[in-house]
Scaffold this active site. Structure first.
Site, short mmCIF file in Angstrom:
data_model
loop_
_atom_site.label_atom_id
_atom_site.label_comp_id
_atom_site.label_asym_id
_atom_site.label_seq_id
_atom_site.Cartn_x
_atom_site.Cartn_y
_atom_site.Cartn_z
N ASN A 41 -48.75 4.07 78.53
CA ASN A 41 -49.92 4.89 78.26
C ASN A 41 -50.50 5.39 79.57
O ASN A 41 -50.48 4.71 80.59
CB ASN A 41 -50.96 4.15 77.40
N GLU A 96 -53.99 7.27 80.63
CA GLU A 96 -55.30 7.72 80.21
C GLU A 96 -55.81 8.84 81.10
O GLU A 96 -55.26 9.11 82.17
CB GLU A 96 -56.28 6.54 80.22
N ASN A 97 -56.89 9.47 80.63
CA ASN A 97 -57.48 10.60 81.33
C ASN A 97 -58.98 10.51 81.11
O ASN A 97 -59.43 10.08 80.05
CB ASN A 97 -56.90 11.89 80.72
N ALA A 98 -59.77 10.97 82.08
CA ALA A 98 -61.22 10.94 81.94
C ALA A 98 -61.67 11.73 80.70
O ALA A 98 -62.68 11.40 80.09
CB ALA A 98 -61.89 11.48 83.19
N TYR A 139 -60.95 11.70 77.41
CA TYR A 139 -60.25 10.72 76.58
C TYR A 139 -59.18 11.26 75.64
O TYR A 139 -58.10 10.69 75.58
CB TYR A 139 -61.25 9.86 75.79
N CYS A 199 -49.91 8.23 74.79
CA CYS A 199 -49.53 6.88 74.35
C CYS A 199 -48.17 6.49 74.93
O CYS A 199 -47.34 7.36 75.26
CB CYS A 199 -49.45 6.82 72.83
N GLU A 211 -45.58 5.12 73.40
CA GLU A 211 -44.47 5.52 72.54
C GLU A 211 -44.15 7.00 72.72
O GLU A 211 -42.97 7.38 72.81
CB GLU A 211 -44.81 5.26 71.06
N CYS A 232 -50.05 3.91 67.05
CA CYS A 232 -51.11 4.65 66.37
C CYS A 232 -50.49 5.62 65.36
O CYS A 232 -49.26 5.78 65.31
CB CYS A 232 -51.97 5.40 67.39
N CYS A 240 -48.27 8.35 66.93
CA CYS A 240 -46.99 7.83 67.42
C CYS A 240 -46.06 7.44 66.27
O CYS A 240 -44.84 7.55 66.38
CB CYS A 240 -47.21 6.67 68.38
#
Length: 131
Positions: free
Chosen positions: A40, A42-44, A46, A51, A53, A84, A87
């Site tokens: 995964n 992430e990014n500021a 959101y 993900c 997968e 999720c 995915c």
């Protein structure tokens, strides 16, 4: 499955998760036996994160492959980590109903399910006349 689990663990360590601090790794085996990993990211902003997968499937496609034979997903904590909804749909695109999805924690395998068990009554390529 040991080789997939090793790669997924490596991917989990490499995850970029400064906001959730929830590191997830994934690894898929393709139709030629090749392994592809993802984590995964992430990014500021959101919703713009990726993900594990999805990342592993992207690596599979970038390598010129089109089929997921099995997948390992690993995350922290005692709970079973599952893909999720998005995915699950991505796995459905590249895996058959009976492809195995291994759900793991830091201590190893917690449960194995098929794509059909993970995502029953799903919409897939066959609905559009593609297999």
């Amino acid at each position: 499955m040991d080789d997939l689990l090793r790669l997924a663990r490596t991917m989990m360590v490499r995850a970029y998760a400064p906001y959730s601090r929830f590191h997830v790794g994934a690894a898929v085996r393709d139709e030629e036996g090749g392994l592809h990993g993802g984590c995964n990211v992430e990014n500021a902003a959101y919703p713009e994160g990726i993900c594990a997968e999805a990342s592993a499937i992207s690596a599979l496609v970038a390598a010129g492959r089109r089929q997921v034979l099995e997948c390992v997903v690993i995350g922290p904590g005692p709970e079973v980590i599952t893909p999720c909804g998005g995915c699950r749909q991505k796995l459905r695109e590249f895996a058959s109903d009976n492809a195995k999805i291994h759900l793991c924690g830091p201590d190893g395998l917690h449960r194995t399910v098929t794509v059909a068990e993970l995502f029953p009554l799903s919409f897939g390529p066959h609905h559009l006349g593609r297999s």
